[in-house]
Design a protein around this motif. Structure first.
Motif, PDB file in Angstrom:
ATOM      1  N   THR A   1      74.947 -74.943  27.023  1.00  0.00           N
ATOM      2  CA  THR A   1      74.963 -75.077  25.650  1.00  0.00           C
ATOM      3  C   THR A   1      73.739 -75.926  25.444  1.00  0.00           C
ATOM      4  OG1 THR A   1      76.016 -75.824  23.473  1.00  0.00           O
ATOM      5  CG2 THR A   1      76.505 -77.123  25.467  1.00  0.00           C
ATOM      6  N   ASP A   2      73.099 -75.888  23.961  1.00  0.00           N
ATOM      7  CA  ASP A   2      71.969 -76.604  23.718  1.00  0.00           C
ATOM      8  C   ASP A   2      72.854 -77.657  22.622  1.00  0.00           C
ATOM      9  OD1 ASP A   2      69.905 -75.948  25.347  1.00  0.00           O
ATOM     10  OD2 ASP A   2      69.776 -74.168  24.009  1.00  0.00           O
TER      11      ASP A   2
ATOM     12  N   GLN B   1      74.114 -80.759  20.913  1.00  0.00           N
ATOM     13  CA  GLN B   1      73.975 -82.102  21.314  1.00  0.00           C
ATOM     14  C   GLN B   1      75.526 -82.906  21.893  1.00  0.00           C
ATOM     15  OE1 GLN B   1      71.620 -84.208  18.372  1.00  0.00           O
ATOM     16  NE2 GLN B   1      71.565 -82.244  17.565  1.00  0.00           N
TER      17      GLN B   1
ATOM     18  N   GLU C   1      77.627 -72.514  20.280  1.00  0.00           N
ATOM     19  CA  GLU C   1      76.659 -71.749  19.404  1.00  0.00           C
ATOM     20  C   GLU C   1      77.217 -70.591  18.624  1.00  0.00           C
ATOM     21  OE1 GLU C   1      75.873 -73.052  22.191  1.00  0.00           O
ATOM     22  OE2 GLU C   1      73.912 -73.477  22.464  1.00  0.00           O
TER      23      GLU C   1
ATOM     24  N   THR D   1      77.782 -79.061  30.469  1.00  0.00           N
ATOM     25  CA  THR D   1      77.599 -79.980  29.544  1.00  0.00           C
ATOM     26  C   THR D   1      78.883 -80.115  28.730  1.00  0.00           C
ATOM     27  OG1 THR D   1      75.533 -79.105  29.166  1.00  0.00           O
ATOM     28  CG2 THR D   1      76.067 -80.562  27.428  1.00  0.00           C
TER      29      THR D   1
END
Lengths: 163, 153
Positions: free
Chosen positions: A98-99, A101, B33, B120
């Motif tokens: 994922t981007d 944050q 997302e 992440t």
């Protein structure tokens, strides 16, 4: 012709990625839940794992109440991870990251951890099992977290935080 | 207790988890997302994930208690998932909503996200464990205090 095309266009705007991936995915999520239910009578939610796993390292009564289910909840979670890994191997062609944050993930995670446990369920417990049970408690829970999540996400976006 | 379990109990839980996790990845809900796009009204597809899932459980939760006796692996009766309603459902739901809207990830989707290689997401998982621990800490303490007060009466 133009009038006929309008509904299609509206659909494309609401669902830019189509609906089949979502519908098929949702049916599979339901199927996984139902497989466990038909064999064991258990309606499994995902967030209890957080507290039941904490019972391995903390003696607090809040966590110890889940001792009898903590082992199978670990297996359930491992199954979820492995099942998603199978998807990644077959369709994704490797890892995806994922981007969004890290601070959003960490801080959001803290709120998710508190809220799902205080609120008696998450998207799977209230959303899939509870709504499937026509539980008024779960429907109230889902409407609450959905509305607040929409407001929060839109506010964060309006403040220019992306992604 | 766990010694009394049917030998197929754990394998079945694993199979159910596999299907569940595959479905979450297939639906793309394991990607924050996509959830954020939904919450920001850019892609409404996620509605089909929750209602698709609830439609399947809805049919089975209604039929199983009527057509089947007891669950084969535990001997338990089939019941719907009904939890008592109180203020906590709304307060907790609102707190969860803030977290979901901020991060785009919920517990089941976070486990699946790890499975699709999204390391992440460990930030979110760490946060979830921390949050679950904090509420357990606070609530155990307030229970002890309440008991002590009642005891003094």
């Amino acid at each position: 012709m133009v009038i006929e095309a309008l509904p299609l266009q509206a659909t494309a705007e609401l669902f830019p990625n189509g609906i089949s991936r979502y519908a098929v995915g949702g049916l599979l999520v339901g199927l996984g839940t139902v497989v466990i239910y038909l064999g064991t009578g258990i309606s499994a939610g995902a967030s209890t794992f957080l507290e039941s796993t904490l019972s391995y390292v903390s003696d607090r009564s809040r966590f110890q109440q889940y001792v009898s289910s903590r082992d199978w909840r670990v297996v359930f979670t491992l199954g979820i991870i492995l099942g998603a890994a199978v998807y990644a191997a077959v369709y994704q062609g490797g890892a995806w990251t994922t981007d969004v944050q890290p601070w959003r993930l960490l801080l959001g995670g803290v709120f998710v951890g508190i809220g799902t446990r205080v609120g008696k369920g998450c998207t799977s417990g209230h959303g899939v099992c509870g709504v499937g049970s026509a539980s008024k408690t779960s429907i109230a829970g889902v409407l609450t977290f959905l509305a607040v999540a929409i407001i929060t996400a839109q506010l964060v976006s309006a403040l220019g935080v992306s992604p | 207790m766990s010694d009394d379990r049917h030998p197929a109990f754990m394998p079945l839980i694993l199979v159910g988890g596999l299907i569940f996790g595959f479905g979450l990845a297939y639906s793309h809900m394991a990607r924050p997302e996509v959830v954020l796009d939904f919450l920001q009204f850019e892609d409404f597809g996620l509605v089909f994930v929750m209602f698709g899932g609830a439609a399947v459980t809805g049919v089975v939760f209604v039929l199983a208690p009527r057509l089947l006796g007891r669950a084969p692996l535990t001997g338990d009766t089939f019941e719907r998932r009904l939890k008592s309603f109180d203020r906590n459902v709304l307060v907790g739901g609102a707190i969860f909503g803030v977290g979901w809207g901020l991060s785009g990830i919920c517990p089941g989707a976070a486990y699946a996200s790890l499975g699709i290689g999204n390391v992440t997401i460990l930030w979110a998982l760490a946060g979830m464990f921390l949050g679950a621990y904090l509420q357990g800490y606070w609530r155990t303490r307030s229970e002890t205090r309440d008991t002590a007060v009642t005891g003094a009466d």
